[in-house]
Write a protein that holds these residues in place. Structure first.
Motif, PDB file in Angstrom:
ATOM      1  N   ARG A 296      -5.709   0.402  -9.301  1.00  0.00           N
ATOM      2  CA  ARG A 296      -5.805  -0.924  -8.657  1.00  0.00           C
ATOM      3  C   ARG A 296      -6.975  -1.725  -9.209  1.00  0.00           C
ATOM      4  O   ARG A 296      -7.023  -2.950  -9.028  1.00  0.00           O
ATOM      5  CB  ARG A 296      -5.967  -0.773  -7.147  1.00  0.00           C
TER       6      ARG A 296
ATOM      7  N   ARG B 192       0.819  -1.214   0.000  1.00  0.00           N
ATOM      8  CA  ARG B 192       0.000   0.000   0.000  1.00  0.00           C
ATOM      9  C   ARG B 192       0.852   1.264   0.000  1.00  0.00           C
ATOM     10  O   ARG B 192       0.597   2.205  -0.756  1.00  0.00           O
ATOM     11  CB  ARG B 192      -0.923   0.002   1.221  1.00  0.00           C
TER      12      ARG B 192
ATOM     13  N   GLU C 276      -7.778   4.731  -6.274  1.00  0.00           N
ATOM     14  CA  GLU C 276      -7.959   3.291  -6.455  1.00  0.00           C
ATOM     15  C   GLU C 276      -8.157   2.909  -7.932  1.00  0.00           C
ATOM     16  O   GLU C 276      -8.260   1.719  -8.245  1.00  0.00           O
ATOM     17  CB  GLU C 276      -9.169   2.803  -5.641  1.00  0.00           C
TER      18      GLU C 276
ATOM     19  N   GLU D 171       0.760   4.064  -2.990  1.00  0.00           N
ATOM     20  CA  GLU D 171       0.304   5.442  -2.778  1.00  0.00           C
ATOM     21  C   GLU D 171       1.383   6.448  -3.170  1.00  0.00           C
ATOM     22  O   GLU D 171       1.086   7.507  -3.754  1.00  0.00           O
ATOM     23  CB  GLU D 171      -0.119   5.627  -1.325  1.00  0.00           C
TER      24      GLU D 171
END
Length: 455
Positions: A252, A206, A249, A210
Motif C-alpha cells: 500500500r 481493505r 502495508e 488483505e
C-alpha cells in the motif's frame, strides 16, 4: 558470378542456426561461431547446434486462432530449418508441437553441415567482432558470455543491456472490466505525452486487499535455477510476493499506493489500487505496474484475477524474474535489426527481447534474410505488420516503449489492428487468416544469388 563475402554468425542456438540457414539458402557463405564445447554454459548439456535447454515444447501448433501457431505456419512458409526439424522429430503432445530434443538438434546440425557454403568454428568470441569480418549477426541468447555482453554494453550504453529480467504480467485491454476499473493518472498529472488519464486503476477495499496479500504470500513459487541464484534481486524489481512478506502495508506504500486517485463510483480514494500502464503503441496490451513475480503461472492467473476489474483478465504474458541477457532493442536497433551505432552488426534471437524458442528462431530467420539481402545488394522488405513475424519485428524495433521494454512472447495484441468492426470471438481467427494470407508474397521474395541488385 563472384561468391559474396561470408556473413559471420555468433551463436549456434535456434536463432543462430535459423539465421545461418536463411543466409545459406540465398547462396551466401556463412561462418558460424559456436563456443561450445570450448566454453560450456550452465544450461547446455551438449555441444550440438540448436540444443533445447528448458523444454521440448514449441507450444500450440494451431494456426487458426493461436498466435504462436500462426508463427509456426509463417516460418514453415519461409522454409525454416527449425520448423522442418521440429516437424520431422515431433512427439505426441496434444495440440502442441513437442519434439525429441536430441533428434531435433541432430536434424538441424545435419542440414546445416550438408551445405557446402557453411564453416563452423568452435571458439568463444570475447568481444565485438573485428571490422574485417564485415556483416555479422550476434545470436548469443540469454546466456551470452560475460566478455561479449560487456563489449555490447560498452558499445550501446550502460542502460541498454539487462542481465536480470523482471517481468510483470501483461493483460489484453479488452478483457478488463471498466465497470470497476477507471482511467486516471495520480493527481491527474498528464506527464510527457499523457492526458492525465494514462493508467488503468483497479480499486481494492481493505478486506479485498488483505485477502490478496494473504494469497500472494501463500501462493506456490518457482525456484531459481542454479545459475540464477548468484544474481541478487534489485530493490527496484523485487517480486510482488517478497514485498508482501515484508509487512501487510508494504504494497500500500509501494506499487499499490492509492494516493492521488479517486474511484469515480464512490468519490473516494480506495484502500489500495493496482495500476496498469499501456505497453504497446496500439493500446491493446497493458502492463500490471510493479507486479514482477516468481509465482507459478497457474497461481498468477488465479491470484491476479482476484484484483477487482481483472476477474476475467486474459494474459498476453505472465510475470517472472530470471537471469536473462537482452538488449533494449527499441532503443538500439533499427528496423532491419542492425545496431544503430555499428550497422554492420545485427542481433537475433532471445537477446533481442523476444521470449520463446519459436520467437527466437523467427528473429534469426529475419536477421538471416536481411543479412543475405545486404550481402547480395538487393532490397529486403520486412514482413507485413499484419503477420506474426512482422508484429514481433515491429515490437522490438520501435513499437515497444524503450523505457519499459521487457521480453515478450508473440501474441495477437502485437498484431496490426483489424479494419472495421469485428466480433470479439472472431478477432483471433480473422487475424490468423489475414497473417497467413499476407505472409506468402513476402516469403516468396526471399533474397537469392543471381537476383538483380536493388536500384
Amino acid at each position: 558470378m563472384n561468391t559474396p563475402n561470408p556473413v559471420h554468425i555468433i551463436g549456434g542456438g535456434l536463432a543462430g542456426s535459423e539465421a545461418a540457414w536463411q543466409v545459406l539458402r540465398a547462396g551466401v557463405p556463412v561462418v558460424l561461431h559456436e563456443m561450445r564445447p570450448v566454453r560450456a554454459t550452465d544450461a547446455h548439456s551438449t555441444d550440438g547446434l540448436a540444443e533445447l535447454v528448458c523444454s521440448n515444447s514449441f507450444r500450440s501448433d494451431d494456426a487458426t486462432a493461436n498466435a504462436v501457431g500462426v508463427l509456426h505456419a509463417e516460418m514453415r512458409r519461409a522454409d525454416s530449418v527449425i520448423m522442418a526439424a521440429a516437424d520431422a522429430n515431433q512427439v505426441p503432445a496434444g495440440g502442441a508441437l513437442a519434439v525429441d530434443r536430441h533428434g531435433f538438434s541432430a536434424a538441424v546440425e545435419a542440414r546445416l553441415r550438408s551445405h557446402p557454403l557453411l564453416e563452423i568454428r568452435r571458439e568463444e568470441v570475447t568481444g565485438l567482432p573485428p571490422a574485417e569480418w564485415g556483416p555479422t549477426i550476434i545470436a548469443t541468447g540469454p546466456l551470452t558470455s560475460p566478455a561479449l555482453a560487456e563489449a555490447v554494453r560498452a558499445a550501446t550504453g550502460e542502460d541498454s543491456l539487462a542481465f536480470f529480467d523482471a517481468i510483470a504480467p501483461i493483460v489484453h485491454h479488452e478483457s478488463i472490466d471498466f465497470n470497476i476499473a477507471w482511467m486516471q493518472s495520480r493527481y491527474d498529472k498528464p506527464g510527457p505525452g499523457g492526458t492525465g488519464a494514462d493508467y488503468i486503476n483497479c480499486p481494492m477495499d481493505r478486506e479485498t486487499y488483505e485477502a490478496f496479500i494473504a494469497a500472494l504470500i501463500a501462493g506456490e513459487k518457482t525456484d531459481f535455477k542454479e545459475w540464477e541464484k548468484s544474481t541478487p534481486y534489485f530493490e527496484a524489481c523485487l517480486p510482488i510476493e517478497v514485498m508482501a512478506e515484508r509487512g501487510p502495508e508494504t504494497l500500500r506504500f509501494g506499487p499499490m499506493k492509492p494516493v492521488g486517485l479517486t474511484d469515480p463510483r464512490t468519490g473516494r480514494s480506495p484502500h489500495a489500487v493496482v495500476q496498469l500502464r499501456q505497453d504497446n503503441a496500439q493500446g491493446t496490451l497493458w502492463n500490471i505496474v510493479g507486479f514482477q513475480t516468481k509465482l507459478k503461472y497457474g497461481e498468477q492467473s488465479r491470484i491476479f484475477r482476484m484484483i477487482p476489474g481483472l476477474g476475467g483478465a486474459e494474459f498476453a504474458r505472465l510475470g517472472g524474474i530470471h537471469r536473462n541477457t537482452f538488449i533494449n532493442s527499441p532503443r538500439v536497433l533499427d528496423g532491419a535489426m542492425r545496431l544503430k551505432v555499428a550497422p554492420h552488426l545485427r542481433f537475433a534471437g532471445q537477446v533481442t527481447g523476444v521470449e520463446g524458442y519459436v520467437e527466437s528462431a523467427a528473429m534469426g530467420l529475419l536477421a538471416g534474410r536481411f543479412a543475405a539481402a545486404e550481402a547480395l545488394g538487393v532490397a529486403a522488405l520486412p514482413p507485413p505488420a499484419t503477420t506474426a513475424m512482422g508484429a514481433l519485428l515491429a515490437h522490438i524495433t520501435g513499437a515497444a516503449n524503450p523505457e519499459t521494454f521487457q521480453p515478450m512472447n508473440v501474441n495477437f495484441g502485437l498484431f496490426a489492428p483489424l479494419e472495421g468492426r469485428v466480433r470479439k470471438n472472431e478477432r483471433k481467427a480473422n487475424m490468423a487468416r489475414r497473417a497467413l494470407d499476407d505472409i506468402g508474397p513476402w516469403a516468396d521474395a526471399a533474397p537469392a544469388a543471381g537476383t538483380r541488385p536493388a536500384a
